[in-house]
Design a protein around this motif. Structure first.
Motif, PDB file in Angstrom:
ATOM      1  N   MET A   1       0.755  -1.218   0.122  1.00 33.39           N
ATOM      2  CA  MET A   1      -0.050   0.177  -0.201  1.00 33.39           C
ATOM      3  C   MET A   1       0.875   1.437   0.053  1.00 33.39           C
ATOM      4  SD  MET A   1      -2.876   1.143   2.762  1.00 33.39           S
ATOM      5  CE  MET A   1      -3.441   2.823   2.690  1.00 33.39           C
ATOM      6  N   VAL A   2       0.635   2.175  -0.735  1.00 36.14           N
ATOM      7  CA  VAL A   2       1.341   3.632  -0.886  1.00 36.14           C
ATOM      8  C   VAL A   2       0.486   4.620  -0.287  1.00 36.14           C
ATOM      9  CG1 VAL A   2       2.336   5.009  -2.331  1.00 36.14           C
ATOM     10  CG2 VAL A   2       2.469   2.852  -3.056  1.00 36.14           C
ATOM     11  N   THR A   3       1.338   5.366   0.415  1.00 41.03           N
ATOM     12  CA  THR A   3       0.634   6.439   1.139  1.00 41.03           C
ATOM     13  C   THR A   3       1.327   7.768   0.695  1.00 41.03           C
ATOM     14  OG1 THR A   3       0.316   5.160   3.323  1.00 41.03           O
ATOM     15  CG2 THR A   3       0.300   7.707   3.314  1.00 41.03           C
ATOM     16  N   ILE A   4       0.447   8.851   0.423  1.00 42.34           N
ATOM     17  CA  ILE A   4       1.172  10.156  -0.242  1.00 42.34           C
ATOM     18  C   ILE A   4       0.707  11.351   0.885  1.00 42.34           C
ATOM     19  CG2 ILE A   4       0.926  11.724  -2.145  1.00 42.34           C
ATOM     20  CD1 ILE A   4       0.208   9.102  -3.918  1.00 42.34           C
ATOM     21  N   GLY A  22       5.346   3.066   4.250  1.00 45.41           N
ATOM     22  CA  GLY A  22       5.373   2.649   5.371  1.00 45.41           C
ATOM     23  C   GLY A  22       6.663   2.347   5.936  1.00 45.41           C
ATOM     24  N   ALA A  23       7.624   1.972   4.989  1.00 44.22           N
ATOM     25  CA  ALA A  23       9.112   1.855   5.276  1.00 44.22           C
ATOM     26  C   ALA A  23      10.006   2.651   4.659  1.00 44.22           C
ATOM     27  CB  ALA A  23       9.444   0.267   5.643  1.00 44.22           C
ATOM     28  N   THR A  24       9.856   2.708   3.433  1.00 45.51           N
ATOM     29  CA  THR A  24      10.620   3.560   2.520  1.00 45.51           C
ATOM     30  C   THR A  24       9.970   4.575   1.690  1.00 45.51           C
ATOM     31  OG1 THR A  24      11.940   1.569   1.927  1.00 45.51           O
ATOM     32  CG2 THR A  24      12.381   3.366   0.742  1.00 45.51           C
ATOM     33  N   ALA A  25      10.531   5.757   1.424  1.00 47.68           N
ATOM     34  CA  ALA A  25       9.900   6.702   1.149  1.00 47.68           C
ATOM     35  C   ALA A  25      10.859   7.579  -0.312  1.00 47.68           C
ATOM     36  CB  ALA A  25       9.808   7.766   1.957  1.00 47.68           C
ATOM     37  N   GLY A  45       8.657   7.075  10.966  1.00 45.11           N
ATOM     38  CA  GLY A  45       9.720   6.018  11.097  1.00 45.11           C
ATOM     39  C   GLY A  45      10.116   5.466   9.575  1.00 45.11           C
ATOM     40  N   LEU A  46      10.378   6.577   8.543  1.00 44.87           N
ATOM     41  CA  LEU A  46      10.645   6.315   7.256  1.00 44.87           C
ATOM     42  C   LEU A  46      12.095   6.281   6.736  1.00 44.87           C
ATOM     43  CD1 LEU A  46       7.541   7.977   5.822  1.00 44.87           C
ATOM     44  CD2 LEU A  46       7.771   5.671   6.030  1.00 44.87           C
ATOM     45  N   ARG A  47      12.706   5.745   5.977  1.00 41.99           N
ATOM     46  CA  ARG A  47      13.893   5.779   5.319  1.00 41.99           C
ATOM     47  C   ARG A  47      13.718   6.184   4.095  1.00 41.99           C
ATOM     48  NH1 ARG A  47      17.130   3.214   1.666  1.00 41.99           N
ATOM     49  NH2 ARG A  47      15.512   1.655   1.235  1.00 41.99           N
ATOM     50  N   VAL A  48      14.292   7.395   3.380  1.00 39.58           N
ATOM     51  CA  VAL A  48      14.433   7.722   2.308  1.00 39.58           C
ATOM     52  C   VAL A  48      15.175   7.388   1.358  1.00 39.58           C
ATOM     53  CG1 VAL A  48      14.383  10.136   0.995  1.00 39.58           C
ATOM     54  CG2 VAL A  48      13.749  10.169   3.146  1.00 39.58           C
ATOM     55  N   SER A  49      14.912   6.528   0.031  1.00 37.26           N
ATOM     56  CA  SER A  49      15.611   6.297  -0.701  1.00 37.26           C
ATOM     57  C   SER A  49      15.919   7.106  -1.944  1.00 37.26           C
ATOM     58  CB  SER A  49      15.092   4.921  -1.281  1.00 37.26           C
ATOM     59  OG  SER A  49      13.969   5.272  -2.008  1.00 37.26           O
ATOM     60  N   GLY A  99      11.181   1.026  -2.262  1.00 34.31           N
ATOM     61  CA  GLY A  99      10.818   0.119  -1.358  1.00 34.31           C
ATOM     62  C   GLY A  99       9.840  -0.851  -2.254  1.00 34.31           C
ATOM     63  N   SER A 100       8.455  -0.962  -1.893  1.00 38.70           N
ATOM     64  CA  SER A 100       7.615  -1.732  -2.633  1.00 38.70           C
ATOM     65  C   SER A 100       6.817  -1.222  -3.945  1.00 38.70           C
ATOM     66  CB  SER A 100       6.695  -2.420  -1.707  1.00 38.70           C
ATOM     67  OG  SER A 100       5.778  -1.307  -1.097  1.00 38.70           O
ATOM     68  N   PHE A 101       7.156   0.000  -4.084  1.00 36.71           N
ATOM     69  CA  PHE A 101       6.681   0.759  -5.266  1.00 36.71           C
ATOM     70  C   PHE A 101       7.591   1.098  -6.211  1.00 36.71           C
ATOM     71  CE2 PHE A 101       6.989   3.910  -1.904  1.00 36.71           C
ATOM     72  CZ  PHE A 101       7.401   4.971  -2.778  1.00 36.71           C
TER      73      PHE A 101
END
Length: 467
Positions: A1-4, A22-25, A45-49, A99-101
């Protein structure tokens, strides 16, 4: 699931987007004051990639390079940009995994030649598109900021880009523009809501309603008016990769220092409301009320590079104004003073002027000759104006102030009272006698004050891409 999640900057009419699973942004088009982004990342609690830019911005100093440095993320821009900062270059069709997207790159030229949009894809489905200055809500980004000579070429490209977005993406894909919420990067005003989808833009966007490219070009270019002078300084700075900002309080100025700065013709900016300023102010100061339009007009009017001193009622007011200054590359105020006129004014000379509305203006006109100064832009005045009024757009007022009478009251108005308050303070600074019309310009017609106006073409000296 993607949150914006959206980080608003109302003072510039822009938005930054935090897209995460929820984890990577990924962070899209961050403003200079990245502490707001870092706080949100920490809370979630996010990590920015990835930190991605849709384009090299013309209306603010980016925080992208510094955010990428602080977080260790990849800094992403068009591979065709000329930059002096380390970045990952991408082109049309490239895909970034976050992350997942994924973010799929689309080349959408128009606002700038190398402009990119980023399609957010999750579970094999497009869910949103970050459109920067391309497809806005009901409108598109303006096309004359790079070069007046290239405006037609870029307007044609903008039409094709908007139509590409609305033809290649599904109706339910969310549209996430950076500009269009009061920013002068928008080509036209729009009454469209502040959110939308590809489907709603296909129905209501000017680039989709006007299908003929030549007609679109003529319509868009005819509607472009002046834009803030400070824009010319933004792109060169953004190509260098701006570093961190210092938001610690500026040096306190006592009344003697304020007197010296005013005597030197520096900008000592009073942040209080326009009515409070009119009731009592220190002579020689300029009133730019701390509101959403504050930095747009201060940045537009102040001679670039000149010292700015901020004065207001509270330290919080001054701190908010200082943050806005940093967003357009004015890194430090020369000084500050707080506590209101009673505290920072000391023994300095005071001034005041009257505040009125359009009804009182109508009464004054009925009683005798009244000089009215309209400081709206050319495009606003074309919709109608007070009969017999003098027109000097606010951004031209200091240059043309000798044209304004100095021997009688000048009733000065804009669309709402905000810009006319700035104008009134500039007038009184030169010894003129303003009356601030603090009212809605819609009342001009309601009170029978109006006359049809067809102003001449804008004075080339007022075109801010030549400043």
């Amino acid at each position: 699931m993607v949150t914006i999640e959206t980080i608003e900057t109302p003072s510039l009419g822009d938005r930054t987007y935090l897209v995460h699973d929820g984890a990577t942004a990924a962070v899209v088009d961050p403003q200079r004051d990245i502490d707001r982004v870092l706080t949100l990342l920490d809370e979630r609690g996010l990590r920015v990639s990835h930190v991605v830019e849709t384009h090299v911005h013309n209306d603010y100093v980016t925080g992208g390079a510094e955010l990428a440095r602080v977080t260790g993320a990849r800094y992403v821009l068009s591979a065709d940009e000329e930059l002096h900062v380390e970045a990952t270059g991408v082109r049309d069709g490239d895909v970034l995994t976050v992350g997942s997207f994924e973010l799929r790159v689309m080349h959408t030229p128009g606002h700038t030649p190398t402009h990119l949009s980023y399609v957010v894809t999750a579970d094999g489905r497009d869910v949103a598109v970050c459109t920067g200055g391309s497809l806005l809500y009901g409108s598109v980004g303006r096309t004359d900021l790079i070069s007046r000579a290239r405006a037609e070429e870029l307007t044609r490209a903008q039409h094709r880009s908007a139509r590409r977005l609305t033809s290649e993406l599904a109706d339910d894909v969310r549209v996430l523009p950076t500009h269009g919420f009061g920013s002068f990067c928008s080509s036209t005003s729009s009454e469209t809501p502040t959110n939308g989808t590809i489907g709603s833009e296909r129905e209501g966007n000017v680039a989709c309603r006007i299908t003929d490219e030549d007609e679109f070009v003529a319509t868009l270019l005819a509607g472009l008016d002046a834009y803030p002078r400070y824009y010319v300084h933004m792109s060169p700075r953004n190509r260098l990769g701006p570093g961190p900002i210092d938001l610690s309080p500026a040096t306190h100025a006592d009344p003697q220092e304020l007197r010296a700065r005013i005597a030197a013709n520096e900008w000592v900016v009073d942040l209080r409301t326009r009515t409070a300023y009119a009731a009592e102010h220190v002579r020689g100061t300029v009133n730019v009320e701390l509101a959403d339009s504050f930095i747009t007009y201060l940045g537009w009017l102040v001679p670039w590079g000149s010292p700015i001193t901020l004065v207001g009622d509270t330290p919080e007011e001054v701190a908010d104004a200082q943050r806005d200054l940093a967003r357009i590359g004015i890194d430090r105020p020369a000084a500050q003073a707080t506590g209101g006129v009673a505290a920072f004014g000391g023994e300095l000379p005071r001034g005041r002027y009257r505040v009125a509305d359009f009804e009182q203006l109508a009464e004054a006109r009925a009683a005798g000759k009244v000089h009215v100064l309209d400081v709206r832009r050319d495009d606003e005045r074309r919709t109608g104006a007070v009969a017999g009024s003098q027109h000097v757009p606010l951004h031209d007022l200091e240059r043309r102030i000798a044209e304004v009478p100095a021997d009688r009251e000048v009733w000065v108005h804009c669309a709402s009272g905000y810009r006319s308050a700035i104008a009134a303070s500039l007038l009184t600074r030169t010894g003129r006698l303003p009356v601030l019309v603090d009212d809605d310009a819609d009342r001009i017609a309601q009170l029978g004050l109006d006359a049809a106006v067809n102003p001449p073409a804008a004075d080339p000296a007022s075109r801010d891409d030549e400043v």
